[in-house]
Write an enzyme that holds these catalytic residues in place. Structure first.
Site, short mmCIF file in Angstrom:
data_model
loop_
_atom_site.label_atom_id
_atom_site.label_comp_id
_atom_site.label_asym_id
_atom_site.label_seq_id
_atom_site.Cartn_x
_atom_site.Cartn_y
_atom_site.Cartn_z
N CYS A 1 -18.58 21.07 13.79
CA CYS A 1 -19.10 22.14 13.72
C CYS A 1 -20.65 22.18 13.68
O CYS A 1 -21.49 22.85 14.12
CB CYS A 1 -18.89 22.56 12.16
SG CYS A 1 -16.97 22.91 11.96
N LYS B 1 -27.74 13.83 1.04
CA LYS B 1 -27.21 12.37 1.24
C LYS B 1 -27.46 12.03 2.54
O LYS B 1 -27.07 12.50 3.48
CB LYS B 1 -25.73 12.22 1.20
CG LYS B 1 -24.93 12.21 -0.14
CD LYS B 1 -23.71 11.42 -0.36
CE LYS B 1 -22.78 11.91 -1.45
NZ LYS B 1 -21.97 13.15 -0.80
C1 UGA Z 1 -18.89 22.12 7.70
C2 UGA Z 1 -19.40 23.02 6.75
O1 UGA Z 1 -19.58 22.40 5.59
C3 UGA Z 1 -18.29 24.08 6.54
O2 UGA Z 1 -18.93 24.94 5.52
C4 UGA Z 1 -18.01 24.90 7.60
O3 UGA Z 1 -17.06 25.86 7.53
C5 UGA Z 1 -17.62 24.00 8.74
O4 UGA Z 1 -18.62 22.93 9.04
C6 UGA Z 1 -17.57 24.75 9.99
O5 UGA Z 1 -18.13 25.40 10.58
O6 UGA Z 1 -16.25 25.05 10.44
P1 UGA Z 1 -17.34 20.01 8.22
O7 UGA Z 1 -17.91 19.83 9.63
O8 UGA Z 1 -15.69 19.80 7.85
O9 UGA Z 1 -17.88 21.37 7.49
O10 UGA Z 1 -18.03 18.70 7.35
P2 UGA Z 1 -19.26 18.46 6.33
O11 UGA Z 1 -18.52 18.11 5.19
O12 UGA Z 1 -20.11 19.95 6.05
O13 UGA Z 1 -20.14 17.59 6.88
C7 UGA Z 1 -20.68 17.62 8.00
C8 UGA Z 1 -21.45 16.29 8.53
O14 UGA Z 1 -22.60 16.15 7.63
C9 UGA Z 1 -20.52 15.13 8.28
O15 UGA Z 1 -20.89 14.24 9.25
C10 UGA Z 1 -21.18 14.42 6.90
O16 UGA Z 1 -20.96 13.05 7.03
C11 UGA Z 1 -22.56 14.78 7.22
N1 UGA Z 1 -23.24 14.97 5.76
C12 UGA Z 1 -22.86 15.86 4.90
C13 UGA Z 1 -24.47 14.22 5.60
O17 UGA Z 1 -24.75 13.11 6.34
N2 UGA Z 1 -24.90 14.42 4.27
C14 UGA Z 1 -24.55 15.15 3.47
O18 UGA Z 1 -25.46 15.40 2.35
C15 UGA Z 1 -23.45 15.99 3.85
#
Ligand code: UGA
Length: 448
Positions: free
Chosen positions: A258, A249
């Site tokens: 993280c 996305k």
């Molecule tokens: C992330 C990982 O997904 C977890 O598996 C991991 O355990 C965690 O870090 C950690 O190391 O503790 P998290 O930081 O909670 O989890 O969030 P995500 O849902 O992965 O999103 C991270 C960022 O990427 C957000 O800012 C989100 O908006 C962005 N994102 C995510 C995008 O811009 N595009 C996407 O398709 C997915």
């Protein structure tokens, strides 16, 4: 394994979810934190963090869960000690392990069998160093296992109970076996490996997911120039089973506690080990630039931003969390203030009043958009799906929506009378503000 006694050090996202989920699996868990306010909130039956489903889980397992400030109390009879403290970045960008070491030093030099399990994200090689430290203290009976967490905020409970995999890295097979058994009842492939490889799985997974996001963000930026729609492109790519649809996305850059940190950890770990990780430099740079692209989109429509009023809608680094760590909203707000804009900011759960200095934090979307020259969707909260309403149109000084998450349907938004820009979606030269009511502009903006 039958029921075990577990001590969890750290009552943050990872620690609380780990503790509550192990209690749900039937184990007896003591969660220890050094912050008195957190422990008293938990003992009063409240939540120190916002995480869907966690409160219910803790409530349901109260009789198997304890929260304490006292390390000795948490360790009493514990067969497993999970380290779930945070490992923030140092100024140099590598991991500050001071909290991890504090926990390890608190462990009594016992000859009783106990297994220390590392959930915190640590550089590869940490396990070896901890092992040497334990051995030097005569704690040969204390096992060491790397069992990284893959919990994403907002879905952490499900991620623990229904994971894609469980990674168990150990020096000793029987330690690995014991930690694997703790997860009895969770249906997932177990990856048994050595400690260094388990540590690397965690860093490489986060770095790879961040790389995918920076990749699709760059594709989005090219789509804007060539008239393609990145949403369709991502879907068309993602349905190839070799690629997959998730983490494709586009948006305003990744944030959170993280990805930014772990990518920097891995880059420095490689550098310190003699390898220049070229790709990760680009992933980080693309992410930084992506957060700032919204400024250019605003300027395209509004010219100078001095004296303009910009509504930032959504402040948390993603939806379903109150976490503002490394949130793109913070970079955006400070860039906007530097450009001379007035910034109004709203989020349904994140409390930004202490974080966003110089910004007026308001408690409703209506307040944020009243008199605004542009509304920027920063976080993909459901509440924002109805943003392009007649009420918003009437309330804004200029009807411009910059959709940093491609949350809205461009045709519907334009039909409702707004100028619209998403990320990587086609625009036309005609898609500019319908009118610029000069007389309504503040003096500073009019003088530009
Ligand atoms: C992330 C990982 O997904 C977890 O598996 C991991 O355990 C965690 O870090 C950690 O190391 O503790 P998290 O930081 O909670 O989890 O969030 P995500 O849902 O992965 O999103 C991270 C960022 O990427 C957000 O800012 C989100 O908006 C962005 N994102 C995510 C995008 O811009 N595009 C996407 O398709 C997915």
């Amino acid at each position: 394994m039958s029921e075990a006694r577990i001590a969890v050090f750290g009552a943050g996202y990872a620690g609380l979810v780990t503790g509550a989920c192990f209690a749900e699996l039937g184990h007896t868990v003591a969660v220890r934190d050094i912050v008195p306010a957190k422990i008293s909130v938990l003992n009063a039956g409240d939540m120190p963090i916002f995480e869907p489903g966690l409160e219910e889980l803790i409530e349901r397992n109260r009789e198997r869960l304890r929260f304490t400030l006292d390390a000795a109390e948490a360790l009493e009879g514990a067969q497993f000690v999970f380290i779930c403290v945070d490992t923030p970045p140092t100024y140099a960008g590598d991991a500050d392990l001071s909290r991890v070491w504090t926990v390890i030093e608190e462990l009594p030099a016992t000859s009783d069998r106990m297994i220390l399990v590392m959930k915190s994200t640590v550089p590869v090689g940490t396990g070896e160093t901890v092992r040497a430290n334990l051995d030097a203290r005569g704690m040969d009976a204390t096992g060491y296992v790397s069992n990284p967490e893959f919990l994403a905020e907002g879905t952490a409970v499900r991620d623990f109970l229904e994971p894609d995999r469980i990674v168990v890295g150990a020096f000793d097979e029987s330690d690995a076996e014991a930690v694997e058994q703790l997860h009895a009842g969770v249906d997932a492939p177990i990856v048994r490996t050595d400690v260094a490889s388990a540590e690397m799985v965690k860093l490489a997974s986060n770095a790879f997911l961040g790389t995918r996001i920076s990749f699709i963000n760059e594709i989005a930026n090219v789509c804007e120039l060539v008239g393609a729609d990145v949403n369709d492109v991502a879907r068309g790519m993602g349905l190839d089973s070799r690629i997959g649809t998730r983490y494709l996305k586009p948006g305003i850059g990744f944030g959170g506690s993280c990805f930014p940190k772990d990518i920097s950890f891995l880059k420095l770990l490689a550098g310190n080990s003699g390898y220049h990780f070229q790709l990760l430099n680009s992933v980080i740079e693309v992410n930084e630039l992506q957060k700032r692209r919204v400024i250019g989109k605003l300027q395209k429509h509004l010219g100078s931003l001095r004296g303009s009023c910009i509504a930032l809608l959504g402040l948390a680094f993603k939806a379903h969390t109150d976490d503002l760590r490394e949130a793109p909203s913070i970079v955006l707000a400070s860039r906007l203030l530097a450009e001379g804009a007035d910034v109004r900011a709203w989020d349904p759960v994140a409390d930004a009043s202490q974080v966003l200095k110089g910004v007026s934090v308001v408690s409703s979307i209506d307040e944020a958009v009243a008199g605004a020259d542009a509304a920027v969707i920063v976080t993909e909260w459901d509440e924002l799906r109805m943003l392009a309403s007649p009420e918003t149109l009437a309330a804004m000084r200029r009807p411009l929506i910059i959709d940093g998450r491609n949350l809205l349907d461009p045709d519907e938004v334009r039909a409702a009378g707004f100028a619209y820009e998403g990320i990587g979606r086609p625009t036309s030269p005609l898609d500019m503000l319908p009118e610029t009511p000069e007389r309504d502009l503040p003096a500073t903006a009019r003088d530009e």
